[in-house]
Design an enzyme around this catalytic site. Sequence first.
Site, short mmCIF file in Angstrom:
data_model
loop_
_atom_site.label_atom_id
_atom_site.label_comp_id
_atom_site.label_asym_id
_atom_site.label_seq_id
_atom_site.Cartn_x
_atom_site.Cartn_y
_atom_site.Cartn_z
N ARG A 177 0.91 -1.44 -0.17
CA ARG A 177 0.01 -0.17 -0.13
C ARG A 177 0.79 1.17 -0.78
O ARG A 177 0.50 2.09 -0.64
CB ARG A 177 -0.73 -0.18 0.88
CG ARG A 177 -2.35 -0.85 1.02
CD ARG A 177 -1.60 -1.93 0.71
NE ARG A 177 -3.20 -2.65 -0.08
CZ ARG A 177 -3.95 -3.51 1.33
NH1 ARG A 177 -3.53 -3.65 2.44
NH2 ARG A 177 -4.72 -4.00 0.83
N ASP A 206 -0.78 -6.39 -4.06
CA ASP A 206 -2.10 -6.23 -3.99
C ASP A 206 -2.56 -5.38 -4.95
O ASP A 206 -1.86 -5.44 -6.28
CB ASP A 206 -1.77 -5.80 -2.36
CG ASP A 206 -3.59 -5.38 -1.36
OD1 ASP A 206 -4.42 -5.89 -2.64
OD2 ASP A 206 -3.50 -6.44 -0.83
N HIS A 280 -7.74 -9.24 -4.47
CA HIS A 280 -6.48 -8.06 -4.21
C HIS A 280 -5.81 -7.98 -5.51
O HIS A 280 -4.22 -8.28 -4.78
CB HIS A 280 -6.25 -8.50 -2.55
CG HIS A 280 -6.69 -8.18 -2.08
ND1 HIS A 280 -6.91 -6.98 -1.40
CD2 HIS A 280 -7.31 -7.95 -0.92
CE1 HIS A 280 -7.73 -6.20 0.10
NE2 HIS A 280 -8.14 -7.51 -0.29
N ASP A 357 -7.89 -14.07 0.95
CA ASP A 357 -9.41 -13.20 1.76
C ASP A 357 -9.71 -12.18 1.47
O ASP A 357 -9.48 -11.79 -0.05
CB ASP A 357 -8.19 -11.74 2.78
CG ASP A 357 -7.08 -11.46 2.79
OD1 ASP A 357 -6.28 -11.58 1.31
OD2 ASP A 357 -7.48 -10.15 2.61
N GLU A 358 -10.86 -11.66 1.44
CA GLU A 358 -11.64 -10.71 0.66
C GLU A 358 -11.75 -10.36 -0.60
O GLU A 358 -11.31 -10.01 -1.60
CB GLU A 358 -11.15 -9.26 1.24
CG GLU A 358 -11.34 -9.33 3.01
CD GLU A 358 -10.63 -7.59 3.00
OE1 GLU A 358 -10.98 -6.72 4.06
OE2 GLU A 358 -9.22 -6.89 2.53
N TRP A 424 -7.74 -14.01 10.90
CA TRP A 424 -7.28 -13.19 11.55
C TRP A 424 -9.05 -12.32 11.05
O TRP A 424 -9.10 -11.24 12.64
CB TRP A 424 -6.98 -12.42 10.09
CG TRP A 424 -8.26 -12.49 8.30
CD1 TRP A 424 -8.74 -13.10 8.02
CD2 TRP A 424 -9.12 -11.13 8.25
NE1 TRP A 424 -9.40 -12.49 6.85
CE2 TRP A 424 -9.41 -11.70 7.49
CE3 TRP A 424 -9.02 -9.78 9.06
CZ2 TRP A 424 -10.30 -11.03 6.93
CZ3 TRP A 424 -9.64 -8.90 8.00
CH2 TRP A 424 -10.70 -8.96 6.96
N ASP A 451 -2.40 -1.65 12.40
CA ASP A 451 -3.03 -0.59 11.39
C ASP A 451 -4.22 0.29 12.23
O ASP A 451 -4.83 1.21 11.76
CB ASP A 451 -3.35 -1.02 10.06
CG ASP A 451 -4.70 -2.14 10.28
OD1 ASP A 451 -4.40 -2.97 11.12
OD2 ASP A 451 -5.28 -2.01 8.46
N TRP A 495 -0.56 -3.45 8.17
CA TRP A 495 -1.39 -3.01 6.90
C TRP A 495 -1.20 -1.06 6.70
O TRP A 495 -1.41 -0.38 7.58
CB TRP A 495 -2.76 -3.05 6.71
CG TRP A 495 -3.11 -4.64 6.86
CD1 TRP A 495 -4.18 -4.56 8.04
CD2 TRP A 495 -2.97 -6.05 6.19
NE1 TRP A 495 -4.09 -5.97 7.96
CE2 TRP A 495 -3.83 -7.02 6.83
CE3 TRP A 495 -2.77 -6.08 4.93
CZ2 TRP A 495 -3.18 -7.86 6.40
CZ3 TRP A 495 -2.60 -7.40 4.36
CH2 TRP A 495 -3.07 -7.77 4.58
N THR A 496 -0.48 -1.48 5.67
CA THR A 496 -0.30 0.14 5.64
C THR A 496 -0.75 1.40 4.96
O THR A 496 -0.51 2.18 3.88
CB THR A 496 1.26 0.25 4.66
OG1 THR A 496 1.62 -0.26 3.67
CG2 THR A 496 2.59 -0.93 5.90
C1 ACM Z 1 -7.05 -9.34 6.06
O1 ACM Z 1 -6.52 -8.73 7.17
N1 ACM Z 1 -7.83 -9.16 5.05
C2 ACM Z 1 -6.46 -10.39 5.71
#
Ligand code: ACM
Length: 642
Positions: A177, A206, A280, A357-358, A424, A451, A495-496
């Site tokens: 990021r 990402d 992502h 994820d996501e 997570w 974060d 996470w940044t």
């Molecule tokens: C995550 O925080 N989406 C793994």
Amino acid sequence: MKKTLPFLLCLFFSLAAFGQAAADGIALIPQPVSVEKEAGSFTLPAKSVVLYGGDQPEIAGIASMLCSHLSTATGYSVSPKAGGSGSGGTIQLLLLPQEDKLLGQEGYRLAVGKKRVTISANRPAGLFYGVQTLRQLFPPAIESKDKVLQRSWTIPAVRITDYPRFAWRGLMFDVVRHFFTKEQVKQFIDEMVKYKYNLLHLHLTDDEGWRLEIKALPRLTEVGAWNVKKVGRFGYFSPPAPDEPRNYGGFFTHQDIRELVQYARERYVDILPEIETPGHSLAAIASYPELSCTPGAEKYRVRSGEEIMVWPESGHFYGLVDNTLCPANDKVYPFLDKVFTEVAQLFPFPYIHMGGDETARNFWETSPAIRELMQKEKLKDLNEVQSYFVKRVEKIIESKGKKLIGWDEILEGGLAPNAAVMSWRGVKGGIEAARMGHEVVMSPTTYVYLDYMQSDSAIEPPVYATLRLKKSYEFDPVPEGVDPKWIKGGQANLWTEQVYNMRHLQYMVWPRAFAVAECVWSPKESRNWGDFVRRVEKHFERNDAARIKYAPSLYDPTIRASRDASGQLLVDMENEVDGLTLHYSFDYSFPDPFYPEYTASIPVPKDASVMRIISCRNGKPIGRMITIPVTELQKRADRGKK
Ligand code: ACM
């Protein structure tokens, strides 16, 4: 009196012990398994020798690192010397000739006598951790990068026995990021090992960038590593104009990675690479649009922080662009084979993280290719589509001699046969995976997301959630009812999106990573919040000396607002640290310890516009001045009422 006397005596002795430890200046993080204070102290001679036994070059490396730590601030001559198993030397590093079962692979014993310091261990890693503890016994000024004028460098005589609770003690660093250079990653490693972390999880790809050279796929870094530099609140940026230069970013070459792996290894850190799939993945799609199943993907660009996913208050999140590698696209698997071939060659760690994820699936819902895949493979829903993808990725990763680990969404639709799970979204996924006999690393947002904001949103840089230090200190990687043998350990994640530089990175990491370090290293029974706060404050001094930033958010109150039956707006506050007083104003002036003190719900005056708050200790301000608009207090009081 009969009953209270033993209690008072107990309290007296524990306070005495507490005071003694404080007076001795012993403030170790993570707390060792056993610390026995002895009479006297050790003073480092101006000419000292670090004698190391054994002829392994890595022990010579540990000895030189210790010499360099001790000589920089002191200005003393502290030099390493190979000494077989002989005696002598001011500080001795000894590999035990016979295995000490208690210490395992990473444990050590540290004996500080009046004339000599001895660190002994079964393995070099144990010596390395003993050295980190020894550093912390010295006054904070030892961390200075410049010579400090100090009359003597004295530490208390002590006997320490220590070994970790978990073998996986991780920190995740998102270098996507915002890009952080090889030198900055090394600095991160230097800072994490002081607290006995041994696993660096690098989030390498990402939507905002692809940070790893893949020689077989050059566009990943020619195109995928670059976006438009934006500053402000990430996620809310305006979409980049076509003519804005895409010159922000960067990536690690193979040579950079070899150097980082070596640097980490010399400090007993493994690097876990993460290649995020299938979601992502916009940087990969922007580089190779043929990996998508969505028409028009060739127009996609690497994200620069504009909105691309929507998270409704209720219902499922969805993508505004299709940032997924398409599971129904035959080009995706040979692509991943090429990627994982090079990743496996570069990173010696046995695991590769495949993300998982996501994944926004709204484009899959309408994709004819996905529909066809579902019919062909008899997949009943999109969970099973994702599971089909993960299982194929597992086969690729295993064909490179590695094991797959992924975020807990990889459980959905059926877990791949040998996959390890990084839990997570709380610990639920980890519990489920452990019950099925899979390895688990616990990394729940509720305790370890670095974060998140560290105190009230009125003062912290804005992020969508809060995680206070005290909550991080409650992290236990082994939930009740789970067989601990499946829990490899725990990890905190940075996470940044909103972390633009190293100084702010440090602010987000410390002190919460002190707390997590203790949760993954020290015996659970030794946890003590009050004593931890005392030690944290000592480590703030160490960080000051080392010029490492940290958050003073533990001194900020949590601020709540409500209304009484008549509709009067009321403010309540809570401290997480004992012994603080809170003082406030509503007249725009800056409160100090002589202003009204919060003791019970405060009615907000009818015409007030802002409230200011300062936290104090012993009659002196210690926290930061918080200014909170009354409109914000009204919002808090009325939240959920409409
Ligand atoms: C995550 O925080 N989406 C793994």
